[in-house]
Scaffold this motif. Structure first.
Motif, PDB file in Angstrom:
ATOM      1  N   SER A  28      -3.146   7.219 -12.428  1.00 12.38           N
ATOM      2  CA  SER A  28      -1.796   7.078 -12.641  1.00 12.38           C
ATOM      3  C   SER A  28      -1.449   5.790 -13.083  1.00 12.38           C
ATOM      4  CB  SER A  28      -0.952   7.234 -11.302  1.00 12.38           C
ATOM      5  OG  SER A  28      -1.293   8.554 -10.860  1.00 12.38           O
ATOM      6  N   THR A  29      -2.138   4.661 -12.765  1.00  9.75           N
ATOM      7  CA  THR A  29      -2.059   3.463 -13.212  1.00  9.75           C
ATOM      8  C   THR A  29      -2.450   3.460 -14.898  1.00  9.75           C
ATOM      9  OG1 THR A  29      -3.096   2.425 -11.241  1.00  9.75           O
ATOM     10  CG2 THR A  29      -2.980   0.978 -13.047  1.00  9.75           C
ATOM     11  N   GLY A  30      -3.435   4.114 -15.215  1.00  8.46           N
ATOM     12  CA  GLY A  30      -3.496   4.545 -16.703  1.00  8.46           C
ATOM     13  C   GLY A  30      -2.380   4.959 -17.466  1.00  8.46           C
ATOM     14  N   VAL A  31      -1.587   5.921 -16.980  1.00  6.62           N
ATOM     15  CA  VAL A  31      -0.503   6.403 -17.317  1.00  6.62           C
ATOM     16  C   VAL A  31       0.577   5.258 -17.600  1.00  6.62           C
ATOM     17  CG1 VAL A  31       1.309   8.166 -17.200  1.00  6.62           C
ATOM     18  CG2 VAL A  31      -0.950   8.869 -16.594  1.00  6.62           C
ATOM     19  N   SER A  32       0.807   4.468 -16.366  1.00  5.73           N
ATOM     20  CA  SER A  32       1.726   3.523 -16.394  1.00  5.73           C
ATOM     21  C   SER A  32       1.450   2.479 -17.648  1.00  5.73           C
ATOM     22  CB  SER A  32       1.854   2.637 -14.907  1.00  5.73           C
ATOM     23  OG  SER A  32       2.683   1.550 -14.916  1.00  5.73           O
ATOM     24  N   PHE A  43       1.593  -0.050  -8.761  1.00  6.31           N
ATOM     25  CA  PHE A  43       0.149   0.587  -8.762  1.00  6.31           C
ATOM     26  C   PHE A  43      -0.972  -0.291  -8.206  1.00  6.31           C
ATOM     27  CE2 PHE A  43       2.304   4.124 -10.852  1.00  6.31           C
ATOM     28  CZ  PHE A  43       1.940   5.253 -10.146  1.00  6.31           C
ATOM     29  N   ILE A  44      -1.032  -1.512  -9.159  1.00  5.48           N
ATOM     30  CA  ILE A  44      -2.259  -2.335  -8.823  1.00  5.48           C
ATOM     31  C   ILE A  44      -1.965  -3.159  -7.257  1.00  5.48           C
ATOM     32  CG2 ILE A  44      -2.989  -4.876  -9.272  1.00  5.48           C
ATOM     33  CD1 ILE A  44      -1.840  -4.368 -12.368  1.00  5.48           C
ATOM     34  N   CYS A  45      -0.929  -3.180  -6.799  1.00  4.48           N
ATOM     35  CA  CYS A  45      -0.617  -3.851  -5.186  1.00  4.48           C
ATOM     36  C   CYS A  45      -1.269  -2.586  -4.397  1.00  4.48           C
ATOM     37  CB  CYS A  45       0.742  -4.156  -5.014  1.00  4.48           C
ATOM     38  SG  CYS A  45       1.193  -5.768  -6.006  1.00  4.48           S
ATOM     39  N   THR A  46      -0.857  -1.372  -4.558  1.00  8.79           N
ATOM     40  CA  THR A  46      -1.216  -0.135  -3.918  1.00  8.79           C
ATOM     41  C   THR A  46      -2.895  -0.155  -3.763  1.00  8.79           C
ATOM     42  OG1 THR A  46       0.891   0.688  -4.097  1.00  8.79           O
ATOM     43  CG2 THR A  46      -0.915   2.065  -3.289  1.00  8.79           C
ATOM     44  N   MET A  48      -4.891  -2.357  -4.463  1.00 11.10           N
ATOM     45  CA  MET A  48      -5.773  -3.580  -3.850  1.00 11.10           C
ATOM     46  C   MET A  48      -5.641  -3.323  -2.347  1.00 11.10           C
ATOM     47  SD  MET A  48      -4.543  -6.909  -6.383  1.00 11.10           S
ATOM     48  CE  MET A  48      -5.248  -7.954  -5.345  1.00 11.10           C
ATOM     49  N   LEU A  49      -4.377  -3.061  -2.018  1.00 17.23           N
ATOM     50  CA  LEU A  49      -4.299  -3.060  -0.403  1.00 17.23           C
ATOM     51  C   LEU A  49      -5.226  -1.712   0.088  1.00 17.23           C
ATOM     52  CD1 LEU A  49      -2.706  -3.660   2.252  1.00 17.23           C
ATOM     53  CD2 LEU A  49      -0.867  -2.328   1.498  1.00 17.23           C
ATOM     54  N   SER A  50      -5.092  -0.584  -0.697  1.00 23.01           N
ATOM     55  CA  SER A  50      -6.070   0.695  -0.130  1.00 23.01           C
ATOM     56  C   SER A  50      -7.437   0.257  -0.094  1.00 23.01           C
ATOM     57  CB  SER A  50      -5.670   1.743  -1.121  1.00 23.01           C
ATOM     58  OG  SER A  50      -4.663   2.010  -1.314  1.00 23.01           O
ATOM     59  N   ALA A  51      -7.948  -0.607  -1.123  1.00 22.21           N
ATOM     60  CA  ALA A  51      -9.337  -1.158  -1.360  1.00 22.21           C
ATOM     61  C   ALA A  51      -9.533  -1.903   0.104  1.00 22.21           C
ATOM     62  CB  ALA A  51      -9.617  -1.946  -2.296  1.00 22.21           C
ATOM     63  N   VAL A  52      -8.879  -2.738   0.457  1.00 22.09           N
ATOM     64  CA  VAL A  52      -8.855  -3.592   1.724  1.00 22.09           C
ATOM     65  C   VAL A  52      -8.859  -2.815   3.018  1.00 22.09           C
ATOM     66  CG1 VAL A  52      -7.952  -5.521   3.323  1.00 22.09           C
ATOM     67  CG2 VAL A  52      -7.822  -5.468   0.741  1.00 22.09           C
ATOM     68  N   ILE A  53      -8.105  -1.777   2.941  1.00 28.68           N
ATOM     69  CA  ILE A  53      -8.026  -1.053   4.203  1.00 28.68           C
ATOM     70  C   ILE A  53      -9.294   0.114   4.088  1.00 28.68           C
ATOM     71  CG2 ILE A  53      -6.893   1.141   5.139  1.00 28.68           C
ATOM     72  CD1 ILE A  53      -4.274   0.074   3.917  1.00 28.68           C
ATOM     73  N   ALA A  54      -9.786   0.373   2.910  1.00 24.35           N
ATOM     74  CA  ALA A  54     -10.964   1.330   2.920  1.00 24.35           C
ATOM     75  C   ALA A  54     -12.177   0.465   3.510  1.00 24.35           C
ATOM     76  CB  ALA A  54     -11.089   1.940   1.625  1.00 24.35           C
ATOM     77  N   ALA A  55     -12.466  -0.723   2.886  1.00 26.86           N
ATOM     78  CA  ALA A  55     -13.425  -1.695   3.460  1.00 26.86           C
ATOM     79  C   ALA A  55     -13.447  -2.068   4.732  1.00 26.86           C
ATOM     80  CB  ALA A  55     -13.250  -2.878   2.678  1.00 26.86           C
ATOM     81  N   SER A  85      -0.572  10.148   2.527  1.00 22.78           N
ATOM     82  CA  SER A  85       0.688  10.000   2.438  1.00 22.78           C
ATOM     83  C   SER A  85       1.614   8.757   2.660  1.00 22.78           C
ATOM     84  CB  SER A  85       1.635  11.197   3.481  1.00 22.78           C
ATOM     85  OG  SER A  85       1.136  12.339   3.038  1.00 22.78           O
ATOM     86  N   LEU A  86       0.929   7.978   3.638  1.00 18.69           N
ATOM     87  CA  LEU A  86       1.342   6.618   3.994  1.00 18.69           C
ATOM     88  C   LEU A  86       0.911   5.438   2.519  1.00 18.69           C
ATOM     89  CD1 LEU A  86       0.166   6.243   7.450  1.00 18.69           C
ATOM     90  CD2 LEU A  86       2.692   6.184   6.684  1.00 18.69           C
ATOM     91  N   ILE A  87      -0.293   5.762   2.252  1.00 17.41           N
ATOM     92  CA  ILE A  87      -0.773   5.060   0.946  1.00 17.41           C
ATOM     93  C   ILE A  87      -0.109   5.580  -0.264  1.00 17.41           C
ATOM     94  CG2 ILE A  87      -2.606   4.586  -0.792  1.00 17.41           C
ATOM     95  CD1 ILE A  87      -4.479   4.748   1.895  1.00 17.41           C
ATOM     96  N   GLY A  88       0.104   6.839  -0.272  1.00 17.36           N
ATOM     97  CA  GLY A  88       0.633   7.366  -1.690  1.00 17.36           C
ATOM     98  C   GLY A  88       2.239   7.061  -1.894  1.00 17.36           C
ATOM     99  N   MET A  89       2.841   6.668  -0.685  1.00 19.43           N
ATOM    100  CA  MET A  89       4.306   6.309  -0.724  1.00 19.43           C
ATOM    101  C   MET A  89       4.508   4.932  -1.176  1.00 19.43           C
ATOM    102  SD  MET A  89       5.479   5.856   3.084  1.00 19.43           S
ATOM    103  CE  MET A  89       5.499   4.260   4.077  1.00 19.43           C
ATOM    104  N   LEU A  90       3.404   4.074  -1.210  1.00 23.74           N
ATOM    105  CA  LEU A  90       3.465   2.868  -1.511  1.00 23.74           C
ATOM    106  C   LEU A  90       4.077   2.310  -2.899  1.00 23.74           C
ATOM    107  CD1 LEU A  90       0.560   1.294   0.252  1.00 23.74           C
ATOM    108  CD2 LEU A  90       2.863   1.100   1.031  1.00 23.74           C
ATOM    109  N   PRO A  91       3.437   3.297  -4.036  1.00 24.89           N
ATOM    110  CA  PRO A  91       3.953   3.019  -5.390  1.00 24.89           C
ATOM    111  C   PRO A  91       5.530   3.264  -5.374  1.00 24.89           C
ATOM    112  CG  PRO A  91       2.165   4.098  -5.624  1.00 24.89           C
ATOM    113  CD  PRO A  91       2.291   4.033  -3.972  1.00 24.89           C
ATOM    114  N   PHE A  92       6.080   4.141  -4.720  1.00 24.41           N
ATOM    115  CA  PHE A  92       7.582   4.512  -4.670  1.00 24.41           C
ATOM    116  C   PHE A  92       8.189   3.404  -4.225  1.00 24.41           C
ATOM    117  CE2 PHE A  92       5.789   8.800  -4.569  1.00 24.41           C
ATOM    118  CZ  PHE A  92       6.216   9.423  -5.789  1.00 24.41           C
ATOM    119  N   MET A  93       7.579   2.628  -3.149  1.00 30.01           N
ATOM    120  CA  MET A  93       8.306   1.734  -2.366  1.00 30.01           C
ATOM    121  C   MET A  93       8.393   0.347  -2.946  1.00 30.01           C
ATOM    122  SD  MET A  93       7.640   2.438   1.578  1.00 30.01           S
ATOM    123  CE  MET A  93       8.818   1.100   2.238  1.00 30.01           C
TER     124      MET A  93
END
Length: 489
Positions: A28-32, A43-46, A48-55, A85-93
């Motif tokens: 989706s970032t590529g589409v943007s 998308f970039i912030c989401t 990065m934050l997701s990568a931190v949570i995953a780590a 859903s919690l991570i997926g809602m971040l780009p909208f917010m």
């Protein structure tokens, strides 16, 4: 020796799933980037934050024993939909297009559970990246997050338990002894149908972007559109009939279709009792609504008759498959048709499809068992089993289906009561509950095809989001964790 939940490994697996979601966010970032719009930073912030949570999750579960029992499987399957859903809602917010947490979570949960209910009143104002992400959430959730994970990264030895916990229908039809082969073949068919519909929609006049987004939503039986007017925006018979065809395909048992392909015989599909009942439901409901529309619109020309038939077939298909697209506002139709629509929302389509609802197979078994009960009363010593496709349905399966239908009706009734208490009109509460627990999309009143859920109270949005997940996971997976016995050692 008592056994406790393997929390660290559960967290580790959730970390793996988050990495999986990051991959879709990157698309989706590529589409943007391609369209050069203002949602890129979100998308970039989401990511990065997701990568931190995953780590953090992966480090927490590092060196944990790779033991995944039944409880852990149910916990992962339930948790992953909430986490996605919690991570997926971040780009909208973060982009500011849906600043409210309740609205953003509702929209994202509606996407992943392929419900299609929306709080948006200005869909076309969203940038292409967010529109693509919105449709992709439905495509990923359609066949199942866990099923896709097992198809691509089958590193869990107890995948069958997770597959069973997520897959729709009263039972999982095995295509292969190995679960990863089953998952790959299901997703392979899913991808082929998606590409086929995309090509057809482009040929019939949609742009590639709109065609791809609508194919994502159609095969997932989700219903998110890139236009506020939904499919009615194009006012094209060819597009309407194409989407109708693929909605019906999306509501068909994918395992059954695969078996028919392997045996190179379409007869196997048409011999299946559930599929035949599914087609009968579509045919009868279409006929009732078609006659009602003819009565309202008259028979002035062939074009008007064809339009009435097309709208009837499209709306029946979109409701029984729990997709949620619209070519007409059924709130303007005769009240009798709303009764038919309510039943369609309740029924759903076939087991092992991407649709929601009770499912036709459960309706069939329940109806047959009720009919046979009369014979059992007359002949109390006779053994009169329920048969589907000539095979005896085990008693424990019948009992499970009856329990499901009972719980489904109880949950719907209590939910309607709860939403009515907090201020929603009864008709809108009924429509909201049916559409969310059945993963349908539009409801009644202001939440109908021409409206949205934006005016629903905040508590109702959170509760309806819960109902979406409850319906998507077929009640038992989620309700099981609400029982004290699940958490005991």
């Amino acid at each position: 020796m008592t056994k406790t939940l393997n929390w660290r490994y559960v967290v580790k697996v959730l970390g793996m799933f988050i990495l999986f979601e990051i991959a879709f966010l990157l698309v989706s970032t590529g589409v943007s980037i391609f369209y050069g719009e203002d949602d890129l930073n979100a998308f970039i912030c989401t990511i990065m934050l997701s990568a931190v949570i995953a780590a953090i999750c992966l480090l927490t579960g590092k060196n944990s024993p790779s033991v995944l029992g039944r409880k852990e499987s149910y916990l992962i399957v339930s948790s992953v939909w909430v986490v996605f859903s919690l991570i997926g809602m971040l780009p909208f917010m973060l982009s500011g297009y849906i600043p409210s947490a309740a609205d953003a979570f509702f929209e994202t949960m509606s996407g992943f559970t392929t419900t299609g209910a929306t709080i948006l009143n200005n869909i076309e104002d969203l940038p292409h990246g967010l529109l693509f992400w919105r449709s992709m959430t439905q495509w990923v959730g359609g066949m199942g997050i866990v099923v896709l994970y097992l198809a691509v990264l089958p590193m869990l030895n107890t995948g069958t338990q997770m597959f069973s916990a997520e897959s729709p229908g009263p039972q999982v039809t095995k295509l292969r002894p190995r679960i990863k082969e089953t998952a790959r073949r299901l997703w392979g068919m899913y991808l082929i149908f998606t590409l086929a519909e995309t090509v057809m929609l482009v040929v019939f006049g949609m742009s590639l972007f709109d065609a791809l987004c609508h194919s994502f939503s159609t095969l997932a039986t989700g219903g998110f559109s890139t236009k506020q007017a939904s499919v009615a925006y194009w006012d094209s018979p060819a597009i309407d009939y194409t989407i109708t065809l693929f909605m019906i395909i999306g509501g068909t048992n994918f395992a059954l279709m695969y078996s028919a392909v392997v045996k190179r015989s379409s007869r196997q599909i048409f011999k299946d009792e559930e599929f035949k009942a599914y087609l009968w439901i579509i045919g009868i409901a279409t006929a009732i609504i078609f006659l009602s529309l003819l009565n309202d619109n008259g028979i002035s020309s062939f074009a008007s008759v064809e339009k009435s038939f097309r709208d009837s077939l499209f709306q029946v298909a979109t409701l029984v498959t729990t997709t949620g697209f619209a070519t007409a506002d059924y709130m303007q139709w005769q009240p009798m048709t709303l009764v038919v629509i309510a039943f369609l929302m309740l029924f759903g389509s076939c087991a092992n499809s991407t649709s929601g609802g009770i499912k036709v197979i459960r309706i069939l078994v329940t109806a047959k068992n009720a009919f046979l009960e009369f014979k059992r009363l007359i002949h109390p010593k006779a053994v009169v089993p329920v048969r589907i496709n000539g095979h005896v349905v085990p008693e424990y399966v019948v009992n499970g289906i009856l329990a499901f239908v009972t719980i489904y009706i109880v949950v719907v009734s209590l939910s309607v009561l709860l939403l009515s208490i907090i201020g929603m009109e009864v008709s809108e509460a009924i429509g909201g509950v049916l559409t969310c627990i059945g993963n349908v999309g539009p409801g009644f009143g202001d939440q109908g095809p021409a409206g949205s859920f934006s005016g629903v109270p905040v508590f109702a949005k959170w509760y309806l989001s819960f109902l979406m997940l409850l319906g998507r996971l077929e009640l038992f997976t989620l309700l099981l964790m609400c029982t004290p016995g699940f958490w005991r050692r």
